[in-house]
Motif scaffolding. Structure first.
Motif, PDB file in Angstrom:
ATOM      1  N   GLY A  72      -5.406 101.457  52.823  1.00 25.51           N
ATOM      2  CA  GLY A  72      -4.103 101.819  53.375  1.00 25.51           C
ATOM      3  C   GLY A  72      -3.708 103.256  53.152  1.00 25.51           C
ATOM      4  O   GLY A  72      -2.640 103.682  53.604  1.00 25.51           O
ATOM      5  N   LEU A  73      -4.560 104.015  52.458  1.00 24.22           N
ATOM      6  CA  LEU A  73      -4.278 105.428  52.188  1.00 24.22           C
ATOM      7  C   LEU A  73      -5.160 106.294  53.073  1.00 24.22           C
ATOM      8  O   LEU A  73      -6.387 106.134  53.095  1.00 24.22           O
ATOM      9  N   ARG A  74      -4.540 107.206  53.827  1.00 24.96           N
ATOM     10  CA  ARG A  74      -5.308 108.114  54.676  1.00 24.96           C
ATOM     11  C   ARG A  74      -5.721 109.332  53.864  1.00 24.96           C
ATOM     12  O   ARG A  74      -4.901 109.976  53.207  1.00 24.96           O
ATOM     13  N   LEU A  75      -7.022 109.636  53.926  1.00 29.45           N
ATOM     14  CA  LEU A  75      -7.575 110.776  53.207  1.00 29.45           C
ATOM     15  C   LEU A  75      -8.096 111.795  54.208  1.00 29.45           C
ATOM     16  O   LEU A  75      -8.576 111.446  55.282  1.00 29.45           O
ATOM     17  N   GLN A  76      -8.037 113.065  53.828  1.00 29.87           N
ATOM     18  CA  GLN A  76      -8.569 114.131  54.660  1.00 29.87           C
ATOM     19  C   GLN A  76      -9.940 114.557  54.137  1.00 29.87           C
ATOM     20  O   GLN A  76     -10.155 114.634  52.920  1.00 29.87           O
ATOM     21  N   ARG A  77     -10.821 114.862  55.066  1.00 30.80           N
ATOM     22  CA  ARG A  77     -12.130 115.372  54.657  1.00 30.80           C
ATOM     23  C   ARG A  77     -11.971 116.749  54.039  1.00 30.80           C
ATOM     24  O   ARG A  77     -11.197 117.588  54.521  1.00 30.80           O
ATOM     25  N   PHE A  78     -12.696 116.979  52.958  1.00 28.68           N
ATOM     26  CA  PHE A  78     -12.686 118.280  52.293  1.00 28.68           C
ATOM     27  C   PHE A  78     -13.761 119.161  52.924  1.00 28.68           C
ATOM     28  O   PHE A  78     -14.932 118.782  52.979  1.00 28.68           O
ATOM     29  N   ILE A  79     -13.350 120.310  53.436  1.00 31.49           N
ATOM     30  CA  ILE A  79     -14.293 121.227  54.083  1.00 31.49           C
ATOM     31  C   ILE A  79     -14.948 122.110  53.039  1.00 31.49           C
ATOM     32  O   ILE A  79     -14.270 122.843  52.307  1.00 31.49           O
ATOM     33  N   GLU A  80     -16.261 122.040  52.983  1.00 30.65           N
ATOM     34  CA  GLU A  80     -17.014 122.896  52.060  1.00 30.65           C
ATOM     35  C   GLU A  80     -17.133 124.282  52.686  1.00 30.65           C
ATOM     36  O   GLU A  80     -17.725 124.453  53.745  1.00 30.65           O
ATOM     37  N   GLY A  81     -16.543 125.254  52.070  1.00 29.39           N
ATOM     38  CA  GLY A  81     -16.574 126.611  52.610  1.00 29.39           C
ATOM     39  C   GLY A  81     -15.622 127.507  51.851  1.00 29.39           C
ATOM     40  O   GLY A  81     -15.213 127.194  50.723  1.00 29.39           O
ATOM     41  N   ARG A  82     -15.242 128.612  52.484  1.00 28.11           N
ATOM     42  CA  ARG A  82     -14.327 129.576  51.860  1.00 28.11           C
ATOM     43  C   ARG A  82     -13.195 129.870  52.829  1.00 28.11           C
ATOM     44  O   ARG A  82     -13.360 129.781  54.051  1.00 28.11           O
ATOM     45  N   THR A  83     -12.064 130.222  52.276  1.00 27.65           N
ATOM     46  CA  THR A  83     -10.950 130.581  53.148  1.00 27.65           C
ATOM     47  C   THR A  83     -11.256 131.908  53.845  1.00 27.65           C
ATOM     48  O   THR A  83     -12.013 132.741  53.337  1.00 27.65           O
ATOM     49  N   LEU A  84     -10.644 132.079  55.007  1.00 31.03           N
ATOM     50  CA  LEU A  84     -10.807 133.342  55.723  1.00 31.03           C
ATOM     51  C   LEU A  84     -10.289 134.498  54.867  1.00 31.03           C
ATOM     52  O   LEU A  84     -10.832 135.602  54.906  1.00 31.03           O
ATOM     53  N   GLY A  85      -9.236 134.228  54.070  1.00 31.42           N
ATOM     54  CA  GLY A  85      -8.701 135.263  53.201  1.00 31.42           C
ATOM     55  C   GLY A  85      -9.683 135.713  52.136  1.00 31.42           C
ATOM     56  O   GLY A  85      -9.680 136.877  51.730  1.00 31.42           O
ATOM     57  N   ALA A  86     -10.532 134.800  51.664  1.00 27.93           N
ATOM     58  CA  ALA A  86     -11.550 135.167  50.676  1.00 27.93           C
ATOM     59  C   ALA A  86     -12.648 136.002  51.307  1.00 27.93           C
ATOM     60  O   ALA A  86     -13.271 136.839  50.638  1.00 27.93           O
ATOM     61  N   LEU A  87     -12.897 135.795  52.597  1.00 26.19           N
ATOM     62  CA  LEU A  87     -13.941 136.532  53.300  1.00 26.19           C
ATOM     63  C   LEU A  87     -13.430 137.849  53.867  1.00 26.19           C
ATOM     64  O   LEU A  87     -14.152 138.859  53.875  1.00 26.19           O
ATOM     65  N   GLU A 196      -5.347 131.819  54.411  1.00 29.89           N
ATOM     66  CA  GLU A 196      -5.682 130.795  53.431  1.00 29.89           C
ATOM     67  C   GLU A 196      -5.670 129.398  54.027  1.00 29.89           C
ATOM     68  O   GLU A 196      -6.108 128.449  53.369  1.00 29.89           O
ATOM     69  N   ASN A 197      -5.159 129.253  55.233  1.00 32.42           N
ATOM     70  CA  ASN A 197      -5.165 127.952  55.909  1.00 32.42           C
ATOM     71  C   ASN A 197      -6.270 127.843  56.950  1.00 32.42           C
ATOM     72  O   ASN A 197      -6.295 126.888  57.728  1.00 32.42           O
ATOM     73  N   LEU A 198      -7.153 128.827  56.973  1.00 29.34           N
ATOM     74  CA  LEU A 198      -8.314 128.807  57.856  1.00 29.34           C
ATOM     75  C   LEU A 198      -9.567 128.834  56.982  1.00 29.34           C
ATOM     76  O   LEU A 198      -9.778 129.772  56.211  1.00 29.34           O
ATOM     77  N   ILE A 199     -10.382 127.792  57.092  1.00 27.14           N
ATOM     78  CA  ILE A 199     -11.571 127.638  56.249  1.00 27.14           C
ATOM     79  C   ILE A 199     -12.820 127.894  57.087  1.00 27.14           C
ATOM     80  O   ILE A 199     -12.961 127.354  58.183  1.00 27.14           O
ATOM     81  N   VAL A 200     -13.719 128.705  56.560  1.00 28.53           N
ATOM     82  CA  VAL A 200     -14.985 129.009  57.227  1.00 28.53           C
ATOM     83  C   VAL A 200     -16.096 128.259  56.503  1.00 28.53           C
ATOM     84  O   VAL A 200     -16.319 128.466  55.304  1.00 28.53           O
ATOM     85  N   ASP A 201     -16.778 127.349  57.214  1.00 27.13           N
ATOM     86  CA  ASP A 201     -17.843 126.581  56.572  1.00 27.13           C
ATOM     87  C   ASP A 201     -19.166 127.349  56.625  1.00 27.13           C
ATOM     88  O   ASP A 201     -19.239 128.447  57.214  1.00 27.13           O
ATOM     89  N   PRO A 202     -20.221 126.846  55.995  1.00 32.45           N
ATOM     90  CA  PRO A 202     -21.496 127.575  55.960  1.00 32.45           C
ATOM     91  C   PRO A 202     -22.089 127.866  57.336  1.00 32.45           C
ATOM     92  O   PRO A 202     -22.905 128.783  57.480  1.00 32.45           O
ATOM     93  N   GLU A 203     -21.716 127.102  58.362  1.00 33.97           N
ATOM     94  CA  GLU A 203     -22.195 127.353  59.721  1.00 33.97           C
ATOM     95  C   GLU A 203     -21.277 128.295  60.491  1.00 33.97           C
ATOM     96  O   GLU A 203     -21.423 128.457  61.708  1.00 33.97           O
ATOM     97  N   ARG A 204     -20.329 128.902  59.792  1.00 33.18           N
ATOM     98  CA  ARG A 204     -19.363 129.853  60.372  1.00 33.18           C
ATOM     99  C   ARG A 204     -18.425 129.182  61.365  1.00 33.18           C
ATOM    100  O   ARG A 204     -17.904 129.808  62.286  1.00 33.18           O
ATOM    101  N   ARG A 205     -18.187 127.894  61.161  1.00 31.09           N
ATOM    102  CA  ARG A 205     -17.202 127.194  61.960  1.00 31.09           C
ATOM    103  C   ARG A 205     -15.849 127.284  61.264  1.00 31.09           C
ATOM    104  O   ARG A 205     -15.775 127.163  60.033  1.00 31.09           O
ATOM    105  N   LEU A 206     -14.804 127.462  62.047  1.00 31.06           N
ATOM    106  CA  LEU A 206     -13.458 127.641  61.511  1.00 31.06           C
ATOM    107  C   LEU A 206     -12.713 126.304  61.539  1.00 31.06           C
ATOM    108  O   LEU A 206     -12.663 125.632  62.572  1.00 31.06           O
TER     109      LEU A 206
END
Length: 348
Positions: A72-87, A196-206
């Motif tokens: 009954g609890l909705r969970l969000q997938r955790f994106i493995e990557g870095r924030t655009l601000g870190a990059l 910081e609300n935009l995450i870039v994954d290892p495949e460079r997907r936002l």
């Protein structure tokens, strides 16, 4: 293994893997979040639940992480990557492939219209202007800033607001300055698209996270908020704006109407809004005895001076106190009010 708490501005996040139906560990990780204690909300929230909103947007906004339900609890997938601000830190240009994905996100947002999004909303009926009523939409945002940020905190921060040169009359000036917007059909807005609300994954997907401030409203407001928060170099801000105009017009005809006149006014509102939120945040963030890297009054005085200078025209400020005068005002406030443990209050 559970990882966390990971600190965010609004939440503490815990990340963990989930086993599949056969009991085998999955490579994907998921997250759940808890609101941080003493949370400061300086923005109006529209939807009852972020998870409900993301579930409704599944397949419509492709940069949203997946949602799963467990017990009954909705969970969000955790994106493995870095924030655009870190990059790419604030002020630096965003690489072309990533910028094109930002434009693609705006395209999908423009396609989500009020009549096609059925999600429980928490905002009152008076805070839901009819599609196209851009002036009514902005007035509700101005009123929220006035009532839930400025007036609700006036007992604690009145002298500090006065010392930096703002009072209730500044809202009269602000309303006059931003009036006369062109009508535009409404769509879904993220309303907090920063690095910081935009995450870039290892495949460079936002990927786009933190949808709690999402709302239905003027599409140009979302662009203005994004430009204000991202701090693009001027040449890239102009390029993104041009691409946004052509993209939104394809999906939501009339969605960019009047943008040459109105974009500057909406940016001015964001500058004005920042004054009231950042004065409170600056006062509350001062370290009693700051050490190396601490938040010193001089440092915060310089930051608030820049913010006040940016907002001087929309707020009708005849002058802005010097950075050292602002720093002195912060110190005075801390001595007279900070020792009592006074904090900020904001509306829902």
């Amino acid at each position: 293994m559970v990882e966390g708490p990971l600190q965010g501005y609004h939440h503490e996040t815990y990340v963990f893997p989930l086993a599949d139906e056969a009991g085998a560990a999955s490579t994907a990780r998921w997250k759940c979040r808890e609101p941080r204690a003493g949370l400061l909300w300086f923005d109006r929230r529209c939807f009852d639940s972020e998870e409900q909103l993301l579930h409704a947007l599944s397949g419509r906004i492709t940069s949203i992480p997946g949602i799963t339900e467990v017990g009954g609890l909705r969970l969000q997938r955790f994106i493995e990557g870095r924030t655009l601000g870190a990059l790419r830190t604030s002020g630096r240009p965003v690489p072309g492939p990533l910028l094109r994905q930002v434009v693609g996100l705006f395209r999908e947002l423009a396609g989500v219209t009020p009549e096609t999004l059925v999600v429980k909303r928490r905002c009152e009926a008076r805070d839901r202007p009819e599609s196209g009523d851009t002036n009514g939409f902005l007035e509700r945002l101005v009123r929220f800033t006035e009532e839930s940020v400025y007036l609700s905190n006036l007992d604690a921060f009145a002298t500090l607001f006065e010392d930096v040169g703002v009072d209730g009359d500044t809202f009269k000036n602000l309303r006059k300055h931003v009036s006369g917007l062109t009508e535009r059909p409404f769509c879904l807005l993220h309303a907090d698209l920063h690095r910081e609300n935009l995450i870039v994954d290892p495949e460079r997907r936002l990927w786009t996270i933190d949808w709690e401030l999402a709302m239905l409203g003027d599409p140009l407001y979302d662009l203005a908020t994004h430009l204000y928060l991202m701090r693009y170099p001027q040449w890239q801000a102009r390029r993104l704006t041009g691409q946004w105009v052509s993209t939104v017009e394809e999906v939501r005809p009339g969605g960019s109407k009047g943008w040459r006149h109105d974009l500057g006014l909406l940016l001015d509102y964001k500058k004005a809004q920042s004054v009231f939120t950042d004065v409170i945040r600056a006062a509350l963030s001062l370290d009693p005895e700051p050490g190396p890297g601490g938040r010193r009054p001089g440092r915060m005085g310089g930051k608030l001076h820049r913010i006040l200078t940016e907002a001087a025209v929309p707020l009708g400020l005849e002058s802005v106190p010097a950075p050292d005068r602002i720093a002195e005002a912060l110190v005075r406030w801390r001595r007279t009010r900070g020792e009592t443990g006074t904090g900020a209050r904001t509306g829902p």
